[in-house]
Design a protein around this motif. Structure first.
Motif, PDB file in Angstrom:
ATOM      1  N   ALA A  37       0.811  -1.214   0.000  1.00  0.00           N
ATOM      2  CA  ALA A  37       0.000   0.000   0.000  1.00  0.00           C
ATOM      3  C   ALA A  37       0.847   1.269   0.000  1.00  0.00           C
ATOM      4  CB  ALA A  37      -0.924  -0.008   1.214  1.00  0.00           C
ATOM      5  N   LEU A  38       1.897   1.266   0.791  1.00  0.00           N
ATOM      6  CA  LEU A  38       2.687   2.489   0.982  1.00  0.00           C
ATOM      7  C   LEU A  38       4.065   2.417   0.344  1.00  0.00           C
ATOM      8  CD1 LEU A  38       1.836   3.237   4.722  1.00  0.00           C
ATOM      9  CD2 LEU A  38       0.712   4.116   2.670  1.00  0.00           C
ATOM     10  N   ARG A  39       4.454   1.243  -0.090  1.00  0.00           N
ATOM     11  CA  ARG A  39       5.734   1.012  -0.765  1.00  0.00           C
ATOM     12  C   ARG A  39       6.899   1.547   0.063  1.00  0.00           C
ATOM     13  NH1 ARG A  39       4.598  -1.203  -5.557  1.00  0.00           N
ATOM     14  NH2 ARG A  39       2.496  -0.926  -6.394  1.00  0.00           N
ATOM     15  N   GLU A  40       7.719   2.378  -0.562  1.00  0.00           N
ATOM     16  CA  GLU A  40       8.941   2.853   0.093  1.00  0.00           C
ATOM     17  C   GLU A  40       8.647   3.559   1.409  1.00  0.00           C
ATOM     18  OE1 GLU A  40      13.010   4.987  -1.542  1.00  0.00           O
ATOM     19  OE2 GLU A  40      11.079   5.561  -2.396  1.00  0.00           O
ATOM     20  N   ALA A  41       7.604   4.379   1.432  1.00  0.00           N
ATOM     21  CA  ALA A  41       7.266   5.112   2.653  1.00  0.00           C
ATOM     22  C   ALA A  41       6.899   4.149   3.776  1.00  0.00           C
ATOM     23  CB  ALA A  41       6.114   6.074   2.382  1.00  0.00           C
ATOM     24  N   GLY A  42       6.177   3.097   3.465  1.00  0.00           N
ATOM     25  CA  GLY A  42       5.804   2.122   4.482  1.00  0.00           C
ATOM     26  C   GLY A  42       7.003   1.429   5.079  1.00  0.00           C
ATOM     27  N   HIS A  43       7.927   1.020   4.221  1.00  0.00           N
ATOM     28  CA  HIS A  43       9.124   0.335   4.703  1.00  0.00           C
ATOM     29  C   HIS A  43       9.992   1.270   5.548  1.00  0.00           C
ATOM     30  CE1 HIS A  43       8.731  -3.533   2.729  1.00  0.00           C
ATOM     31  NE2 HIS A  43       8.356  -2.923   1.611  1.00  0.00           N
ATOM     32  N   GLU A  44      10.175   2.515   5.088  1.00  0.00           N
ATOM     33  CA  GLU A  44      11.118   3.408   5.768  1.00  0.00           C
ATOM     34  C   GLU A  44      10.540   4.043   7.030  1.00  0.00           C
ATOM     35  OE1 GLU A  44      13.933   5.745   3.919  1.00  0.00           O
ATOM     36  OE2 GLU A  44      13.952   4.655   2.026  1.00  0.00           O
ATOM     37  N   MET A  45       9.236   4.309   7.049  1.00  0.00           N
ATOM     38  CA  MET A  45       8.659   5.006   8.205  1.00  0.00           C
ATOM     39  C   MET A  45       8.034   4.068   9.225  1.00  0.00           C
ATOM     40  SD  MET A  45       7.108   8.632   6.994  1.00  0.00           S
ATOM     41  CE  MET A  45       5.606   7.970   6.304  1.00  0.00           C
ATOM     42  N   LEU A  46       7.480   2.945   8.774  1.00  0.00           N
ATOM     43  CA  LEU A  46       6.745   2.085   9.693  1.00  0.00           C
ATOM     44  C   LEU A  46       7.466   0.792  10.044  1.00  0.00           C
ATOM     45  CD1 LEU A  46       3.131   2.403   8.219  1.00  0.00           C
ATOM     46  CD2 LEU A  46       4.179   3.724  10.062  1.00  0.00           C
ATOM     47  N   LEU A  47       8.274   0.271   9.132  1.00  0.00           N
ATOM     48  CA  LEU A  47       8.863  -1.041   9.323  1.00  0.00           C
ATOM     49  C   LEU A  47      10.349  -1.018   9.643  1.00  0.00           C
ATOM     50  CD1 LEU A  47       7.039  -2.974   6.448  1.00  0.00           C
ATOM     51  CD2 LEU A  47       6.425  -2.881   8.871  1.00  0.00           C
ATOM     52  N   SER A  48      11.001   0.139   9.478  1.00  0.00           N
ATOM     53  CA  SER A  48      12.428   0.223   9.793  1.00  0.00           C
ATOM     54  C   SER A  48      12.659  -0.020  11.277  1.00  0.00           C
ATOM     55  CB  SER A  48      12.989   1.596   9.416  1.00  0.00           C
ATOM     56  OG  SER A  48      13.191   1.684   8.025  1.00  0.00           O
ATOM     57  N   ASP A  49      13.727  -0.744  11.585  1.00  0.00           N
ATOM     58  CA  ASP A  49      14.090  -1.070  12.958  1.00  0.00           C
ATOM     59  C   ASP A  49      15.286  -0.198  13.338  1.00  0.00           C
ATOM     60  OD1 ASP A  49      14.871  -2.258  15.366  1.00  0.00           O
ATOM     61  OD2 ASP A  49      14.368  -4.281  14.664  1.00  0.00           O
ATOM     62  N   GLN A  50      15.067   0.742  14.288  1.00  0.00           N
ATOM     63  CA  GLN A  50      16.105   1.704  14.646  1.00  0.00           C
ATOM     64  C   GLN A  50      16.146   1.890  16.158  1.00  0.00           C
ATOM     65  OE1 GLN A  50      14.528   5.051  12.383  1.00  0.00           O
ATOM     66  NE2 GLN A  50      16.123   4.793  10.835  1.00  0.00           N
ATOM     67  N   GLN A  51      17.103   1.243  16.807  1.00  0.00           N
ATOM     68  CA  GLN A  51      17.265   1.414  18.252  1.00  0.00           C
ATOM     69  C   GLN A  51      18.223   2.578  18.479  1.00  0.00           C
ATOM     70  OE1 GLN A  51      18.438  -2.084  20.408  1.00  0.00           O
ATOM     71  NE2 GLN A  51      18.507  -1.026  22.358  1.00  0.00           N
ATOM     72  N   VAL A  52      17.672   3.782  18.382  1.00  0.00           N
ATOM     73  CA  VAL A  52      18.462   5.009  18.494  1.00  0.00           C
ATOM     74  C   VAL A  52      18.459   5.481  19.940  1.00  0.00           C
ATOM     75  CG1 VAL A  52      18.769   7.358  17.610  1.00  0.00           C
ATOM     76  CG2 VAL A  52      17.779   5.599  16.133  1.00  0.00           C
ATOM     77  N   VAL A  53      19.611   5.907  20.424  1.00  0.00           N
ATOM     78  CA  VAL A  53      19.710   6.398  21.808  1.00  0.00           C
ATOM     79  C   VAL A  53      20.240   7.837  21.807  1.00  0.00           C
ATOM     80  CG1 VAL A  53      19.988   4.133  22.848  1.00  0.00           C
ATOM     81  CG2 VAL A  53      21.999   5.358  22.046  1.00  0.00           C
ATOM     82  N   PRO A  54      19.794   8.648  22.762  1.00  0.00           N
ATOM     83  CA  PRO A  54      20.201  10.066  22.820  1.00  0.00           C
ATOM     84  C   PRO A  54      21.511  10.244  23.579  1.00  0.00           C
ATOM     85  CG  PRO A  54      18.556   9.658  24.493  1.00  0.00           C
ATOM     86  CD  PRO A  54      18.766   8.340  23.777  1.00  0.00           C
ATOM     87  N   ALA A  55      22.569   9.634  23.107  1.00  0.00           N
ATOM     88  CA  ALA A  55      23.823   9.585  23.861  1.00  0.00           C
ATOM     89  C   ALA A  55      24.365  10.979  24.174  1.00  0.00           C
ATOM     90  CB  ALA A  55      24.859   8.769  23.082  1.00  0.00           C
ATOM     91  N   ARG A  56      24.424  11.843  23.194  1.00  0.00           N
ATOM     92  CA  ARG A  56      25.035  13.161  23.400  1.00  0.00           C
ATOM     93  C   ARG A  56      24.139  14.054  24.265  1.00  0.00           C
ATOM     94  NH1 ARG A  56      27.243  16.197  18.487  1.00  0.00           N
ATOM     95  NH2 ARG A  56      28.774  16.904  20.054  1.00  0.00           N
ATOM     96  N   LEU A  57      22.842  13.956  24.093  1.00  0.00           N
ATOM     97  CA  LEU A  57      21.911  14.772  24.875  1.00  0.00           C
ATOM     98  C   LEU A  57      21.988  14.408  26.358  1.00  0.00           C
ATOM     99  CD1 LEU A  57      19.885  17.009  24.201  1.00  0.00           C
ATOM    100  CD2 LEU A  57      18.126  15.248  23.946  1.00  0.00           C
ATOM    101  N   LEU A  58      22.033  13.110  26.642  1.00  0.00           N
ATOM    102  CA  LEU A  58      22.139  12.675  28.035  1.00  0.00           C
ATOM    103  C   LEU A  58      23.480  13.099  28.637  1.00  0.00           C
ATOM    104  CD1 LEU A  58      20.598   9.093  27.783  1.00  0.00           C
ATOM    105  CD2 LEU A  58      19.615  11.047  28.991  1.00  0.00           C
ATOM    106  N   ALA A  59      24.554  12.934  27.867  1.00  0.00           N
ATOM    107  CA  ALA A  59      25.875  13.311  28.374  1.00  0.00           C
ATOM    108  C   ALA A  59      25.977  14.812  28.628  1.00  0.00           C
ATOM    109  CB  ALA A  59      26.952  12.875  27.387  1.00  0.00           C
TER     110      ALA A  59
END
Length: 301
Positions: A258-280
């Motif tokens: 249904a959403l093609r590229e947008a669906g994969h990149e916005m809904l299905l991407s797996d990104q365990q991002v952490v705010p390392a610099r903000l916390l430090a």
């Protein structure tokens, strides 16, 4: 620049993040001016045309910092070939217009806090992503790379921070289509639901930008919550808070079809991002978990 109040010029001030940012800046005693693409409606508004490269560089002599949140919405679907060009151009043109204005100003702002996104990391299952992680692959990664490159064309002496923002838990933005569906009882697991979604509450997104005004940090800063969470953790909490069922699953092939590229990149991407610099850097989150963020959102509805 000291920790005294500043005059801050904001683009995208009427958007989801810009509205909350303006509220917090004003509450903190800062003076907020905004660039708009229409006729000004108040003494704090000034017209510009980023697509034509037009900004009043004399205005830049009057401000201490610029927060650039301008860019075409990623939530407008589908991503046609033409709209993908607009997504890229709207970000690069607005940023380039500002940095060229900085170069022309006699006394340019000391700080540019420029919009960016966690999309630069691409789909990275199994990785813990900090600001030191290399860029990934995909359309959004290419867009963010060009966007950040434009920000770093600011003249020497300007502190440039690129705000790598995740899913903002607020009444608009990425959650705008999820809220009405969940209210109708159509809250759904998206794909496996195990993919990490880098989230941040609307309050903390704006508060982090305010914090970065007087920080010494430069370069990329991840604006995401401190406790990683899956997409299911967010969408199921939303359904629970709204007292609606959560029994459906939308398979990956349906989202991709249904959403093609947008669906994969916005809904299905797996990104365990952490705010390392903000916390430090000493930033304190008001909403440390995705449950906290969703609870705060639903309390305002």
């Amino acid at each position: 620049m000291t920790d005294q109040t500043q005059t801050v010029l904001v683009t995208g001030a009427s958007g989801l993040i810009g509205t909350e940012l303006t509220r917090q800046l004003t509450a903190a005693g800062h003076t907020v001016l905004s660039l708009v693409r229409r006729a000004p409606r108040s003494e704090s508004e000034f017209t510009w045309s980023p697509s034509a490269g037009i900004v009043d560089y004399h205005l830049l002599d009057r401000v201490d910092a610029v927060v650039n949140l301008s860019g075409a919405s990623l939530g407008r679907l589908p991503w046609t070939v033409g709209y993908k060009r607009e997504i890229l151009a709207s970000r690069v043109e607005s940023t380039t217009t500002l940095t060229r204005g900085f170069a022309k100003a006699e006394n340019p702002p000391a700080t540019l806090l420029n919009g960016s996104a966690v999309g630069i990391y691409g789909d990275r299952p199994g990785e813990r992503l900090t600001e030191d992680s290399p860029r990934g692959q995909g359309f959004l990664s290419d867009v963010v790379d060009a966007w950040e490159g434009a920000a770093h064309s600011a003249p020497d002496g300007t502190r440039v921070v690129t705000l790598r923002t995740g899913v903002v838990v607020g009444p608009g933005g990425a959650l705008k289509p999820l809220l009405p569906l969940t209210r109708l009882g159509l809250g759904s697991r998206l794909g496996t639901g195990d993919q990490f979604w880098p989230w941040i509450s609307l309050h903390d997104e704006a508060a982090a930008i305010v914090h970065l005004l007087t920080s010494r940090l430069e370069g990329p800063v991840n604006l995401v919550g401190p406790t990683p969470a899956s997409s299911t953790a967010l969408t199921s909490r939303l359904a629970a808070d709204l007292d609606r069922p959560y029994a459906l699953t939308v398979p990956e092939f349906v989202i991709g079809g249904a959403l093609r590229e947008a669906g994969h990149e916005m809904l299905l991407s797996d990104q365990q991002v952490v705010p390392a610099r903000l916390l430090a850097d000493g930033f304190v989150f008001t909403h440390r978990t995705v449950d906290d963020a969703v609870d705060a959102l639903v309390a305002t509805l």
